[in-house]
Design an enzyme around this catalytic site. Structure first.
Site, mmCIF file in Angstrom:
data_model
loop_
_atom_site.group_PDB
_atom_site.id
_atom_site.type_symbol
_atom_site.label_atom_id
_atom_site.label_comp_id
_atom_site.label_asym_id
_atom_site.label_seq_id
_atom_site.Cartn_x
_atom_site.Cartn_y
_atom_site.Cartn_z
ATOM 1 N N ALA A 43 0.785 -1.321 0.092
ATOM 2 C CA ALA A 43 -0.076 0.231 0.114
ATOM 3 C C ALA A 43 1.055 1.199 -0.051
ATOM 4 O O ALA A 43 0.452 2.453 -0.710
ATOM 5 C CB ALA A 43 -0.846 -0.102 1.127
ATOM 6 N N HIS A 45 3.697 1.769 -1.756
ATOM 7 C CA HIS A 45 3.767 2.033 -3.299
ATOM 8 C C HIS A 45 2.670 2.550 -3.915
ATOM 9 O O HIS A 45 2.763 3.573 -4.741
ATOM 10 C CB HIS A 45 4.289 0.798 -4.025
ATOM 11 C CG HIS A 45 5.512 0.116 -3.429
ATOM 12 N ND1 HIS A 45 5.621 -1.043 -2.858
ATOM 13 C CD2 HIS A 45 6.808 0.419 -3.546
ATOM 14 C CE1 HIS A 45 6.741 -1.371 -2.725
ATOM 15 N NE2 HIS A 45 7.570 -0.419 -2.931
ATOM 16 N N LYS A 158 9.434 7.476 3.274
ATOM 17 C CA LYS A 158 9.889 6.382 4.082
ATOM 18 C C LYS A 158 11.490 6.091 4.049
ATOM 19 O O LYS A 158 12.097 5.904 5.010
ATOM 20 C CB LYS A 158 9.284 5.420 3.730
ATOM 21 C CG LYS A 158 10.019 4.005 3.802
ATOM 22 C CD LYS A 158 9.649 3.212 4.851
ATOM 23 C CE LYS A 158 10.380 1.795 5.107
ATOM 24 N NZ LYS A 158 11.265 1.347 4.183
ATOM 25 N N ASP A 159 11.883 6.438 2.538
ATOM 26 C CA ASP A 159 13.365 6.424 2.500
ATOM 27 C C ASP A 159 13.886 7.883 2.371
ATOM 28 O O ASP A 159 14.379 8.411 1.308
ATOM 29 C CB ASP A 159 13.770 5.718 1.089
ATOM 30 C CG ASP A 159 13.408 4.131 1.385
ATOM 31 O OD1 ASP A 159 14.014 3.289 1.798
ATOM 32 O OD2 ASP A 159 12.044 3.952 1.080
ATOM 33 N N GLN A 162 17.431 8.822 0.859
ATOM 34 C CA GLN A 162 17.103 8.668 -0.700
ATOM 35 C C GLN A 162 16.543 9.627 -1.495
ATOM 36 O O GLN A 162 16.944 10.408 -2.494
ATOM 37 C CB GLN A 162 16.620 7.376 -1.135
ATOM 38 C CG GLN A 162 15.956 7.220 -2.173
ATOM 39 C CD GLN A 162 15.487 5.851 -2.611
ATOM 40 O OE1 GLN A 162 16.377 4.800 -2.438
ATOM 41 N NE2 GLN A 162 13.963 5.634 -2.554
ATOM 42 N N LEU A 193 5.125 0.346 6.228
ATOM 43 C CA LEU A 193 5.163 -0.602 5.158
ATOM 44 C C LEU A 193 6.721 -0.672 4.613
ATOM 45 O O LEU A 193 6.959 0.239 4.241
ATOM 46 C CB LEU A 193 3.859 -0.448 4.510
ATOM 47 C CG LEU A 193 2.660 -0.218 5.041
ATOM 48 C CD1 LEU A 193 1.536 -0.017 3.974
ATOM 49 C CD2 LEU A 193 2.148 -1.559 5.429
HETATM 50 P P1 AMP Z 1 11.138 0.240 -3.000
HETATM 51 O O1 AMP Z 1 10.437 -0.599 -3.757
HETATM 52 O O2 AMP Z 1 11.514 -0.231 -1.544
HETATM 53 O O3 AMP Z 1 12.612 0.690 -3.481
HETATM 54 O O4 AMP Z 1 10.563 1.636 -2.804
HETATM 55 C C1 AMP Z 1 9.814 2.291 -3.917
HETATM 56 C C2 AMP Z 1 9.594 3.674 -3.477
HETATM 57 O O5 AMP Z 1 8.369 3.235 -2.547
HETATM 58 C C3 AMP Z 1 10.533 4.495 -2.915
HETATM 59 O O6 AMP Z 1 10.439 5.886 -3.291
HETATM 60 C C4 AMP Z 1 10.046 4.025 -1.518
HETATM 61 O O7 AMP Z 1 10.574 5.203 -0.750
HETATM 62 C C5 AMP Z 1 8.613 4.390 -1.421
HETATM 63 N N1 AMP Z 1 7.925 3.560 -0.170
HETATM 64 C C6 AMP Z 1 8.444 2.429 0.123
HETATM 65 N N2 AMP Z 1 7.521 2.021 1.384
HETATM 66 C C7 AMP Z 1 6.882 3.101 1.465
HETATM 67 C C8 AMP Z 1 6.121 3.425 2.470
HETATM 68 N N3 AMP Z 1 5.669 2.814 3.556
HETATM 69 N N4 AMP Z 1 5.389 4.645 2.358
HETATM 70 C C9 AMP Z 1 5.443 5.446 1.305
HETATM 71 N N5 AMP Z 1 6.386 5.190 0.401
HETATM 72 C C10 AMP Z 1 7.100 4.091 0.392
#
Ligand code: AMP
Length: 287
Positions: A43, A45, A158-159, A162, A193
């Site tokens: 959720a 993403h 969250k990141d 980054q 999440l």
């Molecule tokens: P990832 O697939 O973990 O590389 O994350 C892809 C994107 O989704 C990045 O911009 C993350 O910061 C964002 N993201 C991951 N988890 C969350 C979350 N719980 N809430 C909001 N964005 C998130």
């Protein structure tokens, strides 16, 4: 090259096809948003996809588990890959295209060009414990920007480190792309999440929300004017007592990760191991 079935977002793997589709949209005067991901969508993403849809006519979600951002002893092989479910979820979320390049499409030259993130941004916090991680992130995002050529891209707070590095990347290289941040999506008990939460056992999962609770208490403590170093010691002891292994817990400037400056945005950031999962979280500190 395109996979399509009812309800699913089409997955494009060929660069020429990606370019042709995006060109069609642009020729029609449409605004294009990109949401970069490593798949295994949750959720958090999908909230980014939703935010992207509100700001653009077309949304491309990239799904690529990027080898250059994983260290040699990290979880690249174990990282969950769930493409079919992801395409289904993206179909429901109204995503127009999933960009799913193979490794040779993303990195045609083995050992090719890489972005070097400036030390002040890359060597602190997560970068200190994951050498080269942010060079890998910046390199893949720059490649994605060149491939998709979106008007804007949405990343999760969250990141946070980054997000900040990617804002600087766009600014420093004069990229004609707006970088948007979106708030962290959390489970009912406050745990941010993350695809890596599935590495937690049931008992670890029950302890994991402590990370967010500690951040909330620290924000309250700072607002009440309490001393940071004793607040920090109390929080670290609580985390360790519960079996978490904190890597860092910092109060810093939300603009450059340096020391907090009165009157400008500030952030609390934390990283801790819990079993096989490395958890990160952060919260704004309102003045
Ligand atoms: P990832 O697939 O973990 O590389 O994350 C892809 C994107 O989704 C990045 O911009 C993350 O910061 C964002 N993201 C991951 N988890 C969350 C979350 N719980 N809430 C909001 N964005 C998130």
């Amino acid at each position: 090259m395109t996979e399509q079935s009812p309800g699913k977002t089409p997955a494009v793997t060929c660069l020429d096809e990606l370019r042709a589709r995006v060109r069609c949209w642009r020729d029609a005067g449409e605004r294009v948003a990109l949401v970069p991901t490593m798949g295994n969508l949750h959720a958090g993403h999908l909230a980014l996809v939703d935010a992207a849809r509100r700001q653009a006519d077309r949304v491309v979600v990239s799904i690529f588990v990027n080898p250059t951002q994983f260290g040699p002893n990290e979880d690249f092989d174990a990282y969950p890959r769930t493409l079919e479910q992801d395409l289904q979820a993206l179909g429901q979320a109204g995503c127009d295209m999933a960009w799913c390049p193979e490794r040779q499409v993303m990195y045609p030259l083995d050992g090719g060009f890489m972005v070097k993130v400036p030390a002040g941004l890359a060597d602190t916090l997560c970068g200190r414990y994951r050498p080269g991680h942010f060079d890998g992130v910046a390199s893949v995002v720059l490649r994605l920007f060149n491939q998709v050529q979106p008007d804007l891209a949405v990343f999760g707070e969250k990141d946070f480190q980054q997000l900040l590095i990617l804002r600087w990347l766009a600014r420093d290289l004069s990229l004609p792309i707006e970088v948007h941040g979106h708030p962290t999506q959390r489970d009912h008990d406050g745990l941010a999440l993350s695809s890596r939460n599935q590495y937690l056992s049931d008992s670890e999962r029950a302890k994991a929300p402590l990370l967010h609770r500690c951040l909330c208490d620290l924000v309250e403590g700072l607002k009440a004017g309490r001393d940071w170093s004793s607040l920090k010691d109390t929080a670290l002891s609580a985390l360790e007592k519960a079996g978490l292994k904190p890597q860092y817990l910092v109060w810093c400037s939300a603009e450059d990760l340096g020391p907090p400056r009165p009157g400008s945005p500030q952030r609390l950031l934390v990283a801790a191991w819990l079993g096989k999962a490395r958890l990160i979280d952060n919260l704004p500190v309102d003045p």
